[in-house]
Each structure stands twice: as C-alpha cells, then as structure tokens.
Design a protein around this motif. Sequence first.
Motif, short mmCIF file in Angstrom:
data_model
loop_
_atom_site.label_atom_id
_atom_site.label_comp_id
_atom_site.label_asym_id
_atom_site.label_seq_id
_atom_site.Cartn_x
_atom_site.Cartn_y
_atom_site.Cartn_z
N MET A 199 0.85 -1.19 0.00
CA MET A 199 0.00 0.00 0.00
C MET A 199 0.88 1.24 0.00
SD MET A 199 -2.83 1.18 2.85
CE MET A 199 -1.70 2.09 3.88
N ALA A 200 0.56 2.15 -0.89
CA ALA A 200 1.34 3.39 -0.94
C ALA A 200 1.11 4.19 0.33
CB ALA A 200 0.93 4.21 -2.16
N ALA A 201 2.17 4.84 0.80
CA ALA A 201 2.05 5.65 2.01
C ALA A 201 1.13 6.84 1.75
CB ALA A 201 3.43 6.15 2.44
N LEU A 202 0.36 7.20 2.77
CA LEU A 202 -0.52 8.36 2.67
C LEU A 202 0.27 9.65 2.84
CD1 LEU A 202 -3.49 7.09 4.88
CD2 LEU A 202 -3.51 7.45 2.39
N PRO A 203 -0.25 10.74 2.31
CA PRO A 203 0.43 12.03 2.50
C PRO A 203 0.04 12.69 3.83
CG PRO A 203 -1.48 12.34 1.10
CD PRO A 203 -1.42 10.85 1.43
N VAL A 204 0.84 13.69 4.22
CA VAL A 204 0.47 14.59 5.32
C VAL A 204 -0.30 15.75 4.69
CG1 VAL A 204 1.33 16.17 7.10
CG2 VAL A 204 2.49 13.97 6.69
N ALA A 205 -1.50 16.04 5.23
CA ALA A 205 -2.31 17.14 4.71
C ALA A 205 -1.89 18.44 5.41
CB ALA A 205 -3.79 16.88 4.97
N VAL A 206 -1.47 19.41 4.60
CA VAL A 206 -0.97 20.67 5.15
C VAL A 206 -1.92 21.81 4.77
CG1 VAL A 206 0.92 22.34 5.08
CG2 VAL A 206 1.42 19.88 5.07
N ASP A 207 -2.43 22.50 5.80
CA ASP A 207 -3.30 23.66 5.58
C ASP A 207 -2.46 24.81 5.03
OD1 ASP A 207 -4.99 25.84 5.75
OD2 ASP A 207 -4.95 25.94 7.95
N ALA A 208 -2.59 25.06 3.73
CA ALA A 208 -1.74 26.07 3.09
C ALA A 208 -2.16 27.50 3.44
CB ALA A 208 -1.78 25.89 1.57
N MET A 209 -3.37 27.67 4.00
CA MET A 209 -3.92 29.01 4.20
C MET A 209 -3.70 29.54 5.62
SD MET A 209 -4.90 28.79 1.14
CE MET A 209 -5.58 30.43 0.88
N GLY A 210 -3.20 28.70 6.53
CA GLY A 210 -3.13 29.12 7.94
C GLY A 210 -1.76 29.60 8.36
N GLY A 211 -1.71 30.73 9.09
CA GLY A 211 -0.45 31.24 9.61
C GLY A 211 -0.15 32.63 9.08
N ASP A 212 0.64 33.36 9.85
CA ASP A 212 0.97 34.74 9.49
C ASP A 212 1.73 34.81 8.17
OD1 ASP A 212 -0.07 35.17 12.00
OD2 ASP A 212 1.91 35.39 12.96
N GLN A 213 2.49 33.77 7.85
CA GLN A 213 3.30 33.79 6.63
C GLN A 213 2.70 32.91 5.53
OE1 GLN A 213 7.64 33.82 7.06
NE2 GLN A 213 7.39 33.67 9.28
N ALA A 214 1.41 32.57 5.72
CA ALA A 214 0.73 31.76 4.71
C ALA A 214 0.37 32.64 3.52
CB ALA A 214 -0.53 31.14 5.30
N PRO A 215 0.34 32.08 2.30
CA PRO A 215 0.66 30.69 2.00
C PRO A 215 2.14 30.46 1.68
CG PRO A 215 -0.19 31.73 0.04
CD PRO A 215 -0.19 32.79 1.11
N ASP A 216 2.93 31.53 1.49
CA ASP A 216 4.28 31.36 0.94
C ASP A 216 5.17 30.43 1.78
OD1 ASP A 216 3.36 33.04 -0.93
OD2 ASP A 216 4.65 34.75 -0.44
N ALA A 217 5.29 30.74 3.08
CA ALA A 217 6.19 29.94 3.92
C ALA A 217 5.68 28.52 4.07
CB ALA A 217 6.35 30.59 5.30
N ILE A 218 4.35 28.38 4.11
CA ILE A 218 3.75 27.06 4.28
C ILE A 218 4.04 26.20 3.05
CG2 ILE A 218 1.61 25.82 4.80
CD1 ILE A 218 2.39 27.96 6.92
N VAL A 219 3.77 26.77 1.89
CA VAL A 219 3.99 26.03 0.64
C VAL A 219 5.47 25.71 0.45
CG1 VAL A 219 3.80 26.15 -1.87
CG2 VAL A 219 1.90 26.97 -0.43
N ALA A 220 6.32 26.68 0.80
CA ALA A 220 7.77 26.46 0.64
C ALA A 220 8.23 25.30 1.52
CB ALA A 220 8.53 27.74 1.01
N GLY A 221 7.75 25.25 2.77
CA GLY A 221 8.13 24.16 3.67
C GLY A 221 7.60 22.83 3.17
N ALA A 222 6.36 22.84 2.69
CA ALA A 222 5.74 21.60 2.19
C ALA A 222 6.50 21.08 0.98
CB ALA A 222 4.27 21.86 1.85
N ARG A 223 6.86 21.99 0.07
CA ARG A 223 7.60 21.58 -1.13
C ARG A 223 8.97 21.02 -0.75
NH1 ARG A 223 7.22 25.70 -6.14
NH2 ARG A 223 8.56 24.04 -6.93
#
Lengths: 365, 365
Positions: free
Chosen positions: A1-25
């Motif tokens: 079974m393929a591993a599931l992903p971690v779901a990351v709320d891209a819209m939450g946080g003072d530096q969202a979405p840039d810092a969130i998306v950058a960390g996720a990527r």
Amino acid sequence: MAALPVAVDAMGGDQAPDAIVAGARQVAEQTDIKVTLVGVPGAMGDTGDLPLIPASEVIGMEDDPAQGVRRKKDSSLVRAAEAVRDGKAMAMVSAGNTGATMASALLRMGRLPNVVRPAIATPIPNLERGWPTVLLDSGANAECTAAMLVQFAQMGAAFVRKRYGVDRPRVALLSIGEEKSKGTPLEKEAHALLADMADMADSADMADMADMADDEKGDNKSTGASVPVGGEGFDFVGNVEGRDFFGDGADVIVTDGFTGNVALKTMEGTLRFLVGALTEIFARPDVADAATVIYPYLLPLAAEFEPDNTGGAMLLGVDGVCVISHGSSSSVAMVNAITVAHDLAVAGLVDAVAASVTVAAWTAA
Amino acid sequence: MAALPVAVDAMGGDQAPDAIVAGARQVAEQTDIKVTLVGVPGAMGDTGDLPLIPASEVIGMEDDPAQGVRRKKDSSLVRAAEAVRDGKAMAMVSAGNTGATMASALLRMGRLPNVVRPAIATPIPNLERGWPTVLLDSGANAECTAAMLVQFAQMGAAFVRKRYGVDRPRVALLSIGEEKSKGTPLEKEAHALLADMADMADSADMADMADMADDEKGDNKSTGASVPVGGEGFDFVGNVEGRDFFGDGADVIVTDGFTGNVALKTMEGTLRFLVGALTEIFARPDVADAATVIYPYLLPLAAEFEPDNTGGAMLLGVDGVCVISHGSSSSVAMVNAITVAHDLAVAGLVDAVAASVTVAAWTAA
C-alpha cells in the motif's frame, strides 16, 4: 500500500501561504514523506508538483473557532481534517487559528474512545537532557476535572514515549507546593487519583515479580513496564511548581488548560523580555567586538528556544494526528512540523494514545 | 508623639538571625526609622542597641502555617503581629515561613472591614518605566471568587498609588486571551464585574463634568479621579495574558492565588534558567575578556531582578502593614523591606486599602 500524505493547511499562519507552501515543497522534494496541500486553488502561489485538496474558504486568525468550523464547511482547515478522517491523509498540520484547528480535528476526526476531552501537548525545551518536558493541557480546556487531568497524564505519557522514546515517562502535576495538600480541590483530587494509580502499578509490579519467581526464565527481569490499566506505564512523581519547567524532575507536566496557557505564555514573555534586553546590550557599538566572541555560544541556546525548531504542539485525544504549528511559522517550522506529523503517524501515536486512556468510575460522571 | 518602630522577626529566613539583625541594625543606625527585633533572647547574636520583644518559640519554614500560629503562641512571628495589633509597632517584616506570616497577620491583626480575603501583592520589575507591575494574589488564596478578584483590584490599585505614586492605576485581569469571553467562569464573571465598575466610573465622570460645567471655576478640570465606589479610582484595562507581565499595559494584574503563584514561579524559573545558561557561557576561559566588557551592562539588568532590591511582597487586606521578604533575604533585603514597611505605614497604606474595598451585592454571599 502506498504511504498516505500529510495534509498541510496552506492558508493558515501569518506567513501563509508562501512559507507554508515552501516548507511543504521542501519536505516533498527532499524526503520520502508525501505531502498534500489543502487550500484555495490559485491563492497558494507556486505549488510545484504537490497534489492539492481544494477548499473555497479560509478560517482566519480572528474567526470564532466553533462558528468558523460550523459555517465554513469548505475551509482548508475543515478539509484537512476530513482528509485524515477519510483515510486520504495520515496526519494534518496547520499554523492557522489554534482554536479552529482543534475544533476541526475534534468535529471531523472525532474523539478517541473514552477520551473526555482532547488536550494540547506543548514541548518545553530542556538543556539538561536530550528531550523536552511536555506540558498539557496548554490551552484546549480552560476548565478541567480531575478525571481529565488523569487522562492528560496517560495521553502525555503515551506521546512522550512515541515522540522522544522515553520508556517510562515521569508524570508530574503542576501545583503551588510539593505537598499533596497544596493547590485547589482539582489538584488535590487529581493528585489522589494519580497516586492511587501508581499504587496499583506497584501492586502489579509485585504480582509480575511473583509470576517471574515462578517462571523458569530467570533473566526475564521486570523493567517496571507493568501497568495498572490501559497498556501504558508511567511513574507519577507528585507535584511540581512553576519554577520546575526547565529542570529534570519530570517528562510530562499536567495541568488544566487555563493554568497551562498562562504558564506557557509567561515562559514565552519572560524569555522574550530577557532576550530583548540582551539584544539591546549586544547592539551597543562599544561591545561589538565582545559580542562577536560570545555570539557563537549564544546561538545554540537561542536555537533551542526557537519555536520553529520544536515541531509544534500536538492535539492529543482525537482520532488522527494533528500538529498545531505556531502562527508565525516559517518554512523551517513547516518542515519540522510535517516531519513530526509523519513520524508520529508512522509510529502509531493515535493507537498508543487510545490504548493509554482508561475509563474508571471517575470518568463515568 | 514618638514614631513607632517597625517590628522585625529576627528568627525568620534562611540567613536568620545574622542577616536579619544586621539589616535591622543598619536601618536603625543610618536612618530615622526605629526598629524593634522580635526573637529569642540570646539566640539573635549581637543586637547592638536595638530594643527587643522577647519570644520563646520559632515557627520554622516546614511548619504548617495555621498549626504553627495556633500552637506557637509565643513565637517571634506571632509576637511581631501582636506588636502591630497592640499599637507597639507601625508595621511588621518577616523573611520566614510565608504561610505562617500570613496566618499570624490575619489572626492577630485581623482583616480590614469588608475584606473577604487578604492577598499577597508581589512587584514584578519593569524596565520600560519607573515602577513595577504588581501581581496579586500571588499565593494567599488558591481558590477565589470573582468578588475577591474585584477586591484584589481595589486593594492593588490602592497599594500601587501609595507605593509607587501612580495616580490612576491601570488594572488588568489575567486570562488566556484578550476577549472577555476567554477564561474560566471565574475570569468571565470578574471581567463583567470590573467592566461594570468602570462603566459606573465613566458615568460618575460624566456627572462630575456636568457639575463642573455648572461650576464657575472653568480651570477645575476632571483628571479622571472620580470614582464609582470606595474612594479610590482605577481604570480596568481588560484581560492580559501571561506574556504581558513585562510590558507596560497594566500597573496591577489580578488573578487567583493558584494561577498567580504558578505564573510568578514560572517567571522565576525561566529567569533562573536563562541566567544559569548565560553564566556558564560567560565562565568560559575563551570569552573571559569579552565577558569583562559586557558585564558592566548586565549588572543593572541583574540588579533589577535581584529579589533583595524589591522590598518584598505585601499582605494586603489585614489591619496593619505586613511585608513578606523572601526566604533567602540578605541584610540588604532587610534594609529595603524595613524601609518599605516604614514608608507605607507613614503613608497610610492600611487606611487607603480599607477605603478602597467596597461591599456590593456580590460580596454578601
């Protein structure tokens, strides 16, 4: 079974979405951990190759948590929690509205069996040893019963075992003196319940040892892992006080969410105040050379207390892994939070927490 | 009329009697303040010319406060409180058992009229301005009612006015968020009561201004000193959080004695932890020269947080001035504590606190 992903709320946080998306990527590109962004399509910047779960709404920092979750059913936070509930993600991470993150997780994932109330567990850095002291509840429940504090002890111990590998965590109760007679009726009752459980654990140890004496394998020594109830052992080390957060007396400190939140913010405020005063001194031109010599030794200390490095707080007691990252989370904070969420999901945190929580007479009320 | 002396418990504190007696002698020899030592004759060392009030017993740090006061009727603490009650001293000072000091003062001096419970007021240093923020209750009452918190606000405001000359103190309520909906029912109820009082104060201001408009003296401007009830005005500035203790948002922060004690000890523990970490760094041979350059700037900061310099905590709500100095008090701490006790007695602190406390419907219960 393929591993599931971690779901990351891209819209939450003072530096969202840039810092969130950058960390996720960064996590997705540099590790084997899979990540799914949850957010408003077109409003997340460059999401690269990351898979997306679309949402049309955002619960803001100032939104009322319960109302936000009820009214914004297509928000990124709610959709992230639903992804975990529906088996599409192994864990969720958000740096957004803390209350709304809790409410989303609670209302969509649900409570674990027997859990009276989920609690927020926050790691407090400790320089004396290799792992933090975990404080809970640090703000989910302003009002608590003694039964809830006992469950916080159980859940906190399970968390510390999974997260930091502490075999038999030492759990303390926050109060205003070491004696069991100190505190409000809440602390006195919780102290009595926790001490009773420890007594039961001791009795169980004795029973184990008697069994072992009968056993032919003399090398099968008890390691103190015998447990009164619920499948997870810990030692209750009694009361600690506010001055003990940075010592080595306990691995888990339990208290109600009001006191825990005040204590945590008092620590933050005191640290910020002192760091500010030191920064002013070190910025003086006449100490510039001296500062250069001392800085290399201060940096590791500062790093230890940088919230970006702790991996965030955990909501314990819900049926899924939910990491609450602080509002000012940078991409580094996101990398750590996503990694912790992944590792704990893989390690079976939720099952461990579920197994740790017991129902006794006092939880029936 | 000759000025009364300050009664000093010579037997209380980790460094008693030497440091206590040394501090008392220094005050008596170098100022106009009169001092009487209360202690066991022959066990106080060289007391010089200081007058003595004899006692045959000592309540130790580990004694149960209430039992200690009941059983050791001839103890130095009890005799010191009796000296104030009997008009033989203007104030008492002790660095001994905090609980027993409170109990002695409460049982011998008695409560002021209408005071539900006395509270301990502790100054928290503030670098942004010339006076500390006063926290109460910092440990006298683990359990509190909203009515008690309102009285703490009144007593704390009266204290800050007398001690630091703040004309119209800003009083805040400690909670876990700025909104009035945050906290436990205790904070919500206290918030509502304090806000109601502020509304009444505003109405009184309006009435005053209407009177003034009728008045021919146009230069007699309101300074906001009009007061709803009790004779002492303050502004209620709403909730503050644990991170706000070192800011300039309030002059007085009120909370129950459990939370106050946890917060105060958390501050102490955090400061001690950071100072310890810095001390280790500065002790390194390779930073010795740099440390020498920076030390002169660190010393004033350290002095600000040296408990010896704050003059101790105050028990407010009893019928007499009672200064509680910390257990490790040096002679310097004693000099400051005795001076503060004297100054507040001369300034009429007890009358001011008595005038500040009101009875309303909510205190009748």
